[in-house]
Write an enzyme that holds these catalytic residues in place. Structure first.
Site, PDB file in Angstrom:
ATOM      1  N   SER A 257       1.184  -1.391   0.259  1.00 50.83           N
ATOM      2  CA  SER A 257       0.480   0.292   0.086  1.00 50.83           C
ATOM      3  C   SER A 257       1.122   1.314  -0.249  1.00 50.83           C
ATOM      4  O   SER A 257       1.884   0.999  -0.056  1.00 50.83           O
ATOM      5  CB  SER A 257      -0.844   0.151   1.623  1.00 50.83           C
ATOM      6  OG  SER A 257       0.283   0.244   2.073  1.00 50.83           O
ATOM      7  N   LYS A 258       0.709   2.339  -0.111  1.00 52.38           N
ATOM      8  CA  LYS A 258       1.187   3.642   0.167  1.00 52.38           C
ATOM      9  C   LYS A 258       2.087   4.105   1.518  1.00 52.38           C
ATOM     10  O   LYS A 258       3.232   4.548   1.007  1.00 52.38           O
ATOM     11  CB  LYS A 258       0.282   4.876  -0.388  1.00 52.38           C
ATOM     12  CG  LYS A 258      -0.484   4.995  -1.007  1.00 52.38           C
ATOM     13  CD  LYS A 258      -0.690   6.260  -1.679  1.00 52.38           C
ATOM     14  CE  LYS A 258      -1.042   6.855  -3.037  1.00 52.38           C
ATOM     15  NZ  LYS A 258      -2.700   6.818  -2.739  1.00 52.38           N
ATOM     16  N   ARG A 259       1.645   2.922   2.545  1.00 53.22           N
ATOM     17  CA  ARG A 259       2.297   3.430   3.740  1.00 53.22           C
ATOM     18  C   ARG A 259       3.967   2.629   2.952  1.00 53.22           C
ATOM     19  O   ARG A 259       4.726   3.093   4.206  1.00 53.22           O
ATOM     20  CB  ARG A 259       1.832   2.013   4.110  1.00 53.22           C
ATOM     21  CG  ARG A 259       2.717   2.662   5.757  1.00 53.22           C
ATOM     22  CD  ARG A 259       1.427   1.490   6.736  1.00 53.22           C
ATOM     23  NE  ARG A 259       0.794   0.460   6.118  1.00 53.22           N
ATOM     24  CZ  ARG A 259       1.505  -0.929   6.445  1.00 53.22           C
ATOM     25  NH1 ARG A 259       3.010  -0.606   7.091  1.00 53.22           N
ATOM     26  NH2 ARG A 259       1.466  -2.003   5.886  1.00 53.22           N
TER      27      ARG A 259
END
Ligand code: GLU
Length: 492
Positions: A257-259
């Site tokens: 994910s973006k994380r």
């Protein structure tokens, strides 16, 4: 095993509901490689039936990402083809016809339940800890009841009449036999009240009409496949072969994910990753030639790609590996190619104060000095920035990092300056002058060169000193040495 007795026709079927990320494009790439390996067709179909979730600019971003990576499509937007239109929003009549047929043959029914009622039902299911799903209230409506609801002006949705007890079996090329119990599948919606089909319906209808032979798609769609199988059965269509691709995980093994810093594919382009590196890297997210080979050209990937070598378990996305691989591809470029690629990055990313246009000749001299060290073009700009800026920003203390006193450093810089005023500005001559000068000043070469490096580049680590100074040129070097002397004097 993959069955390729039929002509291979595969599709990438993105919904323009967001900017494509690494996972989407990996799906596109695997389909493309499979098509190219078998000399089949790669079809691009835009699944734009969710008007609420449509995102402005998403379609362009999808096309740009594919173009950038060289994933050319044989049929689809812009390319045309015999099975179009390739935008689902332009195929509504086809879906409506299919839905009518399903209703007529008793495999689908109209549902008049309001959103409020469905909401209530959902809450009740949660309260009773029942599995979620439509309670089939409208499945058994009589003609009279239907007419009454119709008279109220309610526009119905159409739902599929899922068999109540049956096992759905299908073979996934990657996972083998998959079995789902119908009891876990509710009467899902086929057609929304706005006349748009749901994903399930449109996907099945189009895969059939577009003669798709193999569906390679992300793992997350596996649970939708039994619904699709039911639809294929009800419509008397032969289902394609399925291969659900393993999930992409971050280095902590959580879903990417973006994380994890993994952003849209176009962001990688903006940072100066090369398309050939990106293709190579993405191809290894879930597929491998032999668990060892890392570097493979587009041709080698096409030649060797097979569904059999796609893994079942999640593929780890390592930013570090991507950086390494990109560095390898950057080093394979000729100076001229790298200059060409670097120019727009320099134009865009160098500090504003640097005069434009940037001199190509100057860049041509710089590129060989940083090619070895850069992992991305954006990083290249950072490494090269000191060649361009008027004023170097560094702490004066950096000049004394090697343990010199201010006094000795000043003396060394002053002497160097004198010598550099007349010496030819080429790497060999510079070395010929400066190396003996260290001894003359009673300094270790490391101390002296370290001092000169900070004075002329502002960094303690930079490309080879004499070549760097030669590229910077006499005027810049002398000015920078003077500035360093001033900074030392001020500091004292
Ligand atoms: N439109 C779906 C998506 O956005 C397609 C899934 C499929 O390939 O069936 O991923």
């Amino acid at each position: 095993m993959e069955n390729v007795s039929k002509p291979v026709r595969v599709r990438f079927a993105p919904s323009p509901t967001g900017i494509p990320h690494v996972g989407n494009i990996r799906t596109a790439l695997f389909n493309w490689l499979f098509a190219r390996h078998h000399g089949g067709s790669f079809i691009l179909r835009i699944e734009d039936t969710d008007i609420v979730r449509k995102v402005e600019g998403a379609l362009e971003a999808i096309l740009d990402s594919l173009r950038w990576l060289g994933l050319d499509w044989d049929e689809g937007p812009e390319a045309g083809g015999d099975y179009g239109p390739y935008f689902q929003s332009q195929r509504l009549e086809i879906y409506q016809g299919v839905v009518r047929r399903l209703v007529e043959q008793g495999d689908a029914y109209l549902c008049y339940c309001s959103t409020e009622r469905l909401e209530e039902m959902r809450k009740e299911q949660v309260r009773r800890k029942q599995p979620p799903g439509y309670d089939r209230r409208c499945r058994g409506l009589s003609e009279k009841e239907k007419a009454e609801l119709e008279a109220k002006g309610i526009t119905p949705v159409v739902r599929f009449k899922t068999p109540l007890s049956e096992k759905i079996k299908f073979v996934d090329i990657i996972r083998g036999d998959v079995v789902f119990d119908c009891a876990t599948i509710d009467d899902f919606v086929l057609m929304k009240s706005d006349g748009y089909p749901t994903y399930h319906l449109a996907n099945v209808v189009d895969d059939h009409l577009m003669k798709i032979s193999h569906v390679l798609r992300a793992d997350e769609w596996l649970s939708s496949t039994p619904r699709h199988i039911l639809l294929y059965d009800a419509l008397g269509y032969e289902p394609p072969e399925f291969a659900h691709l393993p999930m992409i995980l971050g280095s902590d093994r959580a879903k990417l994910s973006k994380r994890h810093g993994a952003t849209s594919v176009m962001d990688y382009r903006k940072q100066g990753y090369l398309p050939q590196a990106m293709v190579n890297f993405l191809a290894l997210l879930g597929w491998s030639l032999d668990d060892r080979t890392e570097l493979m050209s587009r041709e080698e990937l096409i030649k060797n790609f097979s569904i059999e070598r796609i893994g079942k378990t999640g593929a780890i996305f390592s930013q570090e590996k991507l950086g390494w691989m990109n560095g390898v591809y950057l080093r394979q470029l000729s100076i001229e190619e790298l200059v060409e690629l670097a120019m727009p990055f320099l134009e865009r990313r160098l500090p504003k104060e640097v005069k434009r246009p940037i001199s190509r000749d100057y860049v041509r001299q710089i590129v060989p000095l940083i090619q070895e060290r850069m992992r991305t073009l954006a990083e290249g700009v950072e490494l090269a920035s000191f060649f361009f800026v008027e004023r170097l920003d560094y702490e004066p203390a950096l000049l004394l990092e090697r343990g010199l006193t201010g006094e000795r450093a000043l003396k060394a810089l002053e002497t160097a300056k004198e010598r550099l005023e007349s010496c030819p500005f080429e790497a060999v001559s510079l070395e010929g002058v400066l190396r003996p000068l260290a001894a003359e000043l009673g300094l270790k070469t490391g101390e002296f060169f370290g001092l000169l490096r900070v004075a002329t580049t502002g960094h303690t680590a930079a490309p080879p000193l004499f070549q760097t100074m030669a590229v910077l040129g006499r005027e810049r070097c002398l000015k920078r040495i003077e500035t360093a002397m001033e900074r030392l004097t001020e500091k004292a």
